[in-house]
Design an enzyme around this catalytic site. Structure first.
Site, PDB file in Angstrom:
ATOM      1  CB  SER A 453       3.703   3.104  -1.786  1.00  0.00           C
ATOM      2  OG  SER A 453       4.295   4.260  -1.237  1.00  0.00           O
ATOM      3  CG  ASP A 575      -0.021  10.115   1.366  1.00  0.00           C
ATOM      4  OD1 ASP A 575       0.004  10.721   0.275  1.00  0.00           O
ATOM      5  OD2 ASP A 575       0.109   8.880   1.453  1.00  0.00           O
ATOM      6  CG  HIS A 578       0.817   6.971  -1.341  1.00  0.00           C
ATOM      7  ND1 HIS A 578       0.882   7.210   0.008  1.00  0.00           N
ATOM      8  CD2 HIS A 578       1.594   5.885  -1.575  1.00  0.00           C
ATOM      9  CE1 HIS A 578       1.661   6.298   0.575  1.00  0.00           C
ATOM     10  NE2 HIS A 578       2.109   5.489  -0.367  1.00  0.00           N
TER      11      HIS A 578
END
EC number: 2.3.1.-
Length: 603
Positions: A453, A575, A578
């Site tokens: 990601s 988080d 990311h």
């Protein structure tokens, strides 16, 4: 049965308070809280939940068989009534506070919170999270009710197990019941192993009642073998010493596991939970013995205070940590924030224990009343109403409009970034040399970037810098997933002169052999290996493997994102993994700069 016989049985099988178990609960809940504060501090703290499960199985079965031996029956309605008074008021209070807080401070999450709350109220949270593919070990999602999965399992157990045990006690001898429970526990263990093997999903087997029943049943078995009402206080010193050695040894093993086990360790899903829970039986057995010095250690006042409030502490710690942490970048949270979270947890747990749980347990719902003479009752009632009204409105869906945009954004969020596959142009040796020695040609090159990601995050920024880049990023991708993709789709890049960027490791640990297999699949290509920044317990281990690979392999070059991103919370989303735009730009620039530096050094 005459009165004399009844009194004899009453005395023989009367349940007693077991302070040692409260002490053990204290260690279990402390482990869980530390794990949720920061898994890197106590990577196996989540095993405290299994300790709770074993204790619950033992206690509930002890109470049921004690009642059966005293009265030759089990009053199921009375049992369920006691469980209702003990568990539900505190959960409802928690849910009302969480819903009210969400409505005021996090309205964009109101739909998600409503759904989670409904599942929690009906004690099906574990199956709800399974159906939604929720990752229990993703501590960075704002899911403040996720920890109620374990209470759902316990409540399901409390609902069904008394029926089963009543049937078994009426028809079978204890030895046969033990054998039956043991077989069912092995079936549950087998389900965990098989489902985990088929799906590879840690959370499915962690959440499932079917796969977690094994732990509860081990506690039930111990209750038949080692019932607390059958233990004698007057025993020899040699036996006491032997018991204490067993208890202390078991406790030392459990505490060691709290420190060394990780939630990504595959062995725990393939029999590990069973073994750990089996070891916990020895601790419980000694903790409940009236002559054990180890039991007296567990009965120390500070441990009893925490243990008696362990349910309240468990309920409140997670939503407090989740909500407070949501205002900071994970992995870069100041120490004072952790202190605030601990203090808030202690405060809310004490309020719940003192003003909600204890009064209802003692007086039932008479603890609530509009009586002016009893100010505590009046205040308690007003508080509950103030929380209940907005909660009911939220649950009815009246505020769903506040969260619809957020839900739409979640659906539209990219889970993959993949550029159209470009044809890899074969170059002669002279052209390779010229390309390698030209910084300008780095920006005209066609490198392959494969990642997770984080690669999705930098995709658009990177292609503006190097338009011909071939990017393959996917949310949730692990390193082991990438190797077969490389071998089947990107064989053309496994040649000298080709450039490959590998950014993997944020979603789970990998081994040295797995990393070597991936690197070997790229042959003699120049590989730019990105170190990771992820606030998980495996961060250090993964980066060590990455640093070693870059040092030992001449064609592997380190892109030290871990070092470059230190002290830059503005790079990251909530988080701590990311990337915001600033982070995407910084990582892109770092990769390009590393490529250019390598090109210059080859001159």
């Amino acid at each position: 049965m005459d009165t004399k016989d009844f009194k004899r049985l009453e005395k023989m099988y009367s349940p007693r308070y077991l302070p040692g178990l409260d002490g053990l609960r204290a260690f279990a809940v402390i482990g869980i809280i530390i794990y949720h504060l920061n898994a890197q501090w106590l990577s196996g703290g989540f095993l405290g939940v299994d300790t709770f499960f074993v204790i619950s199985g033992y206690l509930i079965t002890s109470l049921l068989i004690s009642e059966y031996y005293r009265t030759q029956k089990i009053d199921l309605l009375e049992f369920w009534k006691r469980r209702l008074k003990r568990l539900i008021p505190a959960v409802l209070f928690l849910i009302c506070v969480v819903l009210t807080f969400t409505l005021i401070f996090k309205p964009e999450l109101i739909i998600q919170m409503k759904r989670d709350a409904i599942a929690a109220i009906f004690y099906v949270s574990n199956w709800w999270y399974i159906s939604q593919n929720v990752d229990y070990f993703n501590q960075f999602a704002i899911e403040p009710l996720k920890h109620l999965w374990s209470l759902a399992i316990e409540e399901q157990f409390y609902l069904l197990f008394p029926l089963v045990i009543t049937f078994l006690l009426h028809r079978f001898k204890p030895r046969n019941i033990i054998q039956t429970l043991f077989i069912v526990s092995l079936i549950s263990l087998g389900l965990m192993i098989v489902i985990h093997f088929i799906t590879g999903d840690n959370s499915r087997v962690y959440f499932g009642t079917d796969t977690r029943l094994q732990t509860l049943l081990l506690g039930c078995i111990l209750a038949f073998i080692w019932p607390p009402f059958a233990l004698k206080k007057d025993i020899s010193k040699k036996i006491v010493v032997s018991l204490d050695i067993i208890g202390i040894s078991g406790f030392a093993v459990l505490m060691t596991l709290f420190f060394i086990v990780g939630d990504q360790d595959q062995w725990i899903y393939n029999g590990g939970f069973y073994i750990i829970s089996f070891a916990t039986l020895f601790i419980i057995a000694i903790a409940v013995h009236p002559s054990s010095l180890f039991a007296k250690f567990l009965s120390m006042k500070p441990l009893l205070i925490i243990g008696k409030r362990s349910y309240s502490l468990y309920l409140w710690h997670y939503p407090i940590i989740v909500f407070v942490n949501s205002y900071y970048v994970q992995g870069q949270i100041p120490v004072y924030v952790y202190i605030i979270e601990i203090l808030l947890t202690a405060l809310m747990a004490e309020i719940s224990y003192r003003f909600i749980e204890t009064p209802i347990r003692k007086k039932g719902f008479k603890a609530f009343a509009f009586l002016p003479k009893k100010k505590s009752q009046f205040a308690r009632t007003v508080l509950v109403i103030l929380l209940l009204i907005p909660s009911i409105i939220v649950l009815s869906g009246q505020f769903d409009a506040l969260g619809k945009q957020h839900e739409a954004e979640k659906k539209e969020k990219k889970t993959e970034f993949k550029t159209t596959k470009k044809k890899v142009v074969k170059k002669d040796k002279q052209e390779d040399k010229q390309t390698a020695n030209s910084k300008e040609d780095i920006k005209k090159s066609s490198p392959l970037l494969i990642g997770d990601s984080v690669m999705v995050d930098i995709g658009n920024v990177f292609t503006k810098k190097i338009p011909n880049a071939q990017i393959d990023g996917k949310v949730g991708r692990q390193l082991v997933d990438a190797t077969p993709i490389v071998k089947s789709q990107y064989k053309d890049y496994a040649k000298k002169g080709q450039k490959v960027v590998v950014e993997l490791g944020t979603n789970g640990a990998f081994t040295k052999d797995q990393l070597n297999e991936l690197l070997d699949s790229f042959g003699k290509a120049d590989i730019y290996l990105v170190s990771i920044r992820v606030p998980r317990d495996y961060e250090g281990r993964i980066n060590k493997l990455i640093y070693e690979a870059a040092e030992k392999r001449s064609n592997v070059h380190l892109v030290d994102w871990y070092k470059a991103s230190a002290g830059h919370p503005e790079y990251f989303a909530y988080d701590g993994i990311h990337l915001e735009y600033a982070g995407s730009k910084a990582l892109t620039d770092l990769i390009v700069k590393t490529m250019e530096t390598h090109a210059t050094n080859k001159k």
